[in-house]
Design a protein around this motif. Structure first.
Motif, PDB file in Angstrom:
ATOM      1  N   HIS A  74       0.823  -1.211   0.000  1.00 36.70           N
ATOM      2  CA  HIS A  74       0.000   0.000   0.000  1.00 36.70           C
ATOM      3  C   HIS A  74       0.859   1.264   0.000  1.00 36.70           C
ATOM      4  O   HIS A  74       0.418   2.304  -0.487  1.00 36.70           O
ATOM      5  CB  HIS A  74      -0.938  -0.013   1.202  1.00 36.70           C
TER       6      HIS A  74
ATOM      7  N   GLN B  43       1.635   1.468  -3.774  1.00 38.25           N
ATOM      8  CA  GLN B  43       0.492   1.605  -4.670  1.00 38.25           C
ATOM      9  C   GLN B  43      -0.474   2.728  -4.288  1.00 38.25           C
ATOM     10  O   GLN B  43      -1.205   3.207  -5.155  1.00 38.25           O
ATOM     11  CB  GLN B  43      -0.281   0.278  -4.722  1.00 38.25           C
ATOM     12  N   SER B  44      -0.483   3.150  -3.032  1.00 41.64           N
ATOM     13  CA  SER B  44      -1.484   4.126  -2.594  1.00 41.64           C
ATOM     14  C   SER B  44      -0.863   5.385  -2.014  1.00 41.64           C
ATOM     15  O   SER B  44      -1.112   6.496  -2.494  1.00 41.64           O
ATOM     16  CB  SER B  44      -2.421   3.482  -1.558  1.00 41.64           C
TER      17      SER B  44
ATOM     18  N   THR C 155      -0.135   9.237  -4.197  1.00 44.60           N
ATOM     19  CA  THR C 155      -0.947  10.394  -3.786  1.00 44.60           C
ATOM     20  C   THR C 155      -0.084  11.475  -3.151  1.00 44.60           C
ATOM     21  O   THR C 155      -0.348  12.670  -3.315  1.00 44.60           O
ATOM     22  CB  THR C 155      -2.035   9.949  -2.797  1.00 44.60           C
TER      23      THR C 155
ATOM     24  N   GLN D 160      -7.149   7.950  -8.237  1.00 41.95           N
ATOM     25  CA  GLN D 160      -6.430   7.073  -7.317  1.00 41.95           C
ATOM     26  C   GLN D 160      -7.339   6.624  -6.174  1.00 41.95           C
ATOM     27  O   GLN D 160      -7.339   5.448  -5.784  1.00 41.95           O
ATOM     28  CB  GLN D 160      -5.213   7.810  -6.756  1.00 41.95           C
ATOM     29  N   SER D 161      -8.124   7.533  -5.656  1.00 40.46           N
ATOM     30  CA  SER D 161      -9.047   7.192  -4.578  1.00 40.46           C
ATOM     31  C   SER D 161     -10.112   6.200  -5.033  1.00 40.46           C
ATOM     32  O   SER D 161     -10.450   5.253  -4.311  1.00 40.46           O
ATOM     33  CB  SER D 161      -9.713   8.461  -4.041  1.00 40.46           C
TER      34      SER D 161
ATOM     35  N   ILE E  39      -8.688   2.648  -5.227  1.00 42.95           N
ATOM     36  CA  ILE E  39      -8.503   2.012  -3.923  1.00 42.95           C
ATOM     37  C   ILE E  39      -9.841   1.549  -3.366  1.00 42.95           C
ATOM     38  O   ILE E  39      -9.968   0.440  -2.843  1.00 42.95           O
ATOM     39  CB  ILE E  39      -7.812   2.992  -2.951  1.00 42.95           C
TER      40      ILE E  39
ATOM     41  N   ILE F 262      -7.410   4.781   5.225  1.00 40.43           N
ATOM     42  CA  ILE F 262      -7.134   5.177   3.844  1.00 40.43           C
ATOM     43  C   ILE F 262      -8.095   6.259   3.388  1.00 40.43           C
ATOM     44  O   ILE F 262      -7.746   7.106   2.546  1.00 40.43           O
ATOM     45  CB  ILE F 262      -7.198   3.937   2.911  1.00 40.43           C
TER      46      ILE F 262
ATOM     47  N   MET G 175      -6.805   9.749   1.789  1.00 39.15           N
ATOM     48  CA  MET G 175      -7.227  10.198   0.470  1.00 39.15           C
ATOM     49  C   MET G 175      -8.038  11.484   0.560  1.00 39.15           C
ATOM     50  O   MET G 175      -7.918  12.371  -0.290  1.00 39.15           O
ATOM     51  CB  MET G 175      -8.051   9.097  -0.216  1.00 39.15           C
TER      52      MET G 175
END
Length: 413
Positions: free
Chosen positions: A237, A240-241, A245, A280-281, A284, A297, A301
Motif C-alpha cells: 500500500h 500503490q497508494s 498520492t 487514485q481514490s 482504492i 485510507i 485520500m
C-alpha cells in the motif's frame, strides 16, 4: 550336518512373506473385532457413562486469500484427531496398522466434528481419498484427513491498510453433547504451520489455541478455537497508494512557483492533479467493502484531495486579486464629464467638427485617476504574489504536520 548360508538379500526375501502374513493376520483380527459386538454408534466410553476425550491437532499447509470484501480466508489443512477405543484392543495385534480405507472409516466410531465458522469445505480426493487411520495395539486411534476450507473472518477495517486482524478457526462437536464427547487441544503445539509458509499481505504474529463451548436449547457442545493474530504488511500500500498520492499533492504545489498571469498552465496543473487524486481514490475504494465507518485510507485520500483542491482554490484567489480593479476609479473615469457633456460625449468646434475640445483641467484629472488605478493594480499584483510566497511555505508545513499526526495514530496498536 549340512548348513545353508543365506545372503542379506535372500533373508529379506524370506522375511517379506512373514511380514505380509503377519499384516494379513492383524487385518483379519481387526475385521473380527469390528464384526463382534462393535457398535459404531456408541462412543468408546459409553459403557462407563463418561465423555470420550478427543485430542485435536491442526497442521496448516496453506493460509491465504484473505479478502476484506468477502470477509473470509482459505486454508488447506490436516485435521488430526486422537482418542482411545478399548474395543479395538487385541493381544495378537503387535504393531500399528496404518490404513487408507474409506470403508474402515465408516465401520468404526469417530468424532462427529465440524467447523462452525466455515463457509465452504472440500474433502481432498486426489489421487486417493486423503484419509488415514492408525490403530495402535493398545487401542489408541489416530484419524487424519485433509480438507480445503473457507473460513469467515469479520474484520475491522477502521485502520486499513495499517490494521491488525484476528481470524479464528473453530472445531466443534456436531451431534454429541459435552456429556458424551469432549474436545481438547493436543498438549504441545496443537496448531502447526507448514515450514516456509508465507502470505502476500499479512504476517502471522501469534497463534492462540483455546477452548469454547456452544450452547443451544438441546444441550451444550464442546468446541475448540484457534485465534490467528495477523498484521497487514504495509509495503504494497505504500507503493500503490500512499506514495503516488503524496507525489500528486507535491506536484500541485508547483503552481505556487509559476507566474501569476500563467492562467492556462496553473489551471491545467490544478485540474489535472485533482482528477489524478480522485482517480487514485476510486481505484482504492473499488477493492474495499462499503462499510459505514471511516477507514485510515479514507482519511488519507480525503486529506490529499483537500490539499490539491486548496492549491487550485489558492490560484483562483490569486488570479482574482491580480485582476481586481478599483470600481470607484473606473466609475469616475467612465463618467467624467468632458466640456460640460456627459461621459463619453464630445464637444466639437464648428470649424473643426472632428476634433474634440477637452479642457486641460479635465485631462489632468483623468491622468491622476489613471495613476491611482495603476497604483491600485500594482498593489493587488504585489498582494497576489505575496499569497503565492506564503503558500510555498504553508502548504508543505501543513502536509508535514498532517503526516506527523496520521502515522503515529494509526500505527499504534
Amino acid at each position: 550336518m549340512t548348513f545353508i548360508k543365506f545372503t542379506s538379500s535372500e533373508m529379506t526375501l524370506i522375511k517379506l512373506p512373514l511380514l505380509c502374513g503377519a499384516k494379513m493376520n492383524h487385518l483379519q483380527i481387526l475385521d473380527s473385532l469390528l464384526k463382534k459386538n462393535y457398535d459404531r454408534r456408541a462412543t468408546p466410553t459409553n459403557h462407563l457413562n463418561n465423555a470420550t476425550t478427543v485430542h485435536c491437532e491442526l497442521y496448516i499447509r496453506s493460509f491465504g486469500s484473505i479478502s476484506p470484501v468477502t470477509m473470509d480466508y482459505e486454508v488447506d489443512l490436516y485435521l488430526r484427531q486422537k482418542w482411545q477405543d478399548a474395543r479395538l484392543q487385541h493381544p495378537d495385534i503387535t504393531e500399528s496398522l496404518d490404513l487408507n480405507d474409506p470403508n474402515l472409516v465408516k465401520a468404526i466410531w469417530k468424532p462427529e466434528v465440524y467447523f462452525p465458522n466455515a463457509k465452504h469445505a472440500e474433502f481432498q480426493f486426489v489421487t486417493v481419498p486423503n484419509v488415514l487411520i492408525r490403530i495402535k495395539p493398545d487401542g489408541d486411534i489416530l484419524y487424519m484427513l485433509r480438507l480445503k476450507l473457507t473460513f469467515s473472518c469479520m474484520m475491522d477495517l477502521s485502520k486499513f491498510p495499517l490494521d491488525n486482524q484476528v481470524c479464528t478457526m473453530e472445531v466443534a462437536s456436531f451431534s454429541k453433547t459435552i456429556e458424551e464427547l469432549r474436545l481438547e487441544w493436543k498438549n504441545t503445539d496443537p496448531v502447526l504451520m507448514a515450514r516456509g509458509l508465507r502470505m502476500p499481505q499479512f504476517e502471522i504474529v501469534d497463534i492462540v489455541p483455546s477452548d469454547c463451548q456452544e450452547s443451544f436449547q438441546i444441550g451444550n457442545y464442546s468446541c475448540l478455537v484457534a485465534q490467528f493474530y495477523l498484521s497487514r504488511s504495509v509495503g504494497f500500500h505504500l507503493v500503490q497508494s500512499y506514495l503516488p498520492t503524496m507525489l500528486i499533492v507535491v506536484i500541485s504545489w508547483v503552481s505556487f512557483w509559476m507566474d501569476v498571469d500563467s492562467v492556462p498552465g496553473r489551471t491545467t496543473l490544478g485540474v489535472t492533479t485533482l482528477l489524478a487524486v480522485g482517480s487514485q481514490s476510486s481505484g482504492i475504494q473499488s477493492g474495499l467493502p462499503q462499510v459505514s465507518y471511516v477507514k485510515a485510507i479514507d482519511v488519507w485520500m480525503g486529506t490529499c484531495t483537500a490539499f490539491v483542491f486548496c492549491a487550485l482554490l489558492e490560484f483562483t484567489v490569486v488570479n482574482y486579486m491580480w485582476r481586481k480593479l478599483r470600481p470607484d476609479i473606473l466609475r469616475n473615469i467612465l463618467t467624467e464629464p468632458v466640456n460640460g457633456g456627459t461621459a463619453g460625449s464630445r464637444s466639437y468646434d464648428e470649424n473643426l467638427p472632428s476634433s474634440p475640445v477637452i479642457p486641460v483641467s479635465v485631462v489632468k484629472k483623468i491622468l491622476q485617476q489613471e495613476c491611482a488605478y495603476s497604483s491600485s493594480v500594482e498593489t493587488n499584483t504585489v498582494l497576489a504574489r505575496k499569497i503565492d510566497e506564503y503558500s510555498r511555505l504553508l502548504f508543505p508545513v501543513a502536509f508535514i504536520a498532517f503526516n506527523a499526526l496520521y502515522w503515529p495514530y494509526y500505527l499504534q496498536n
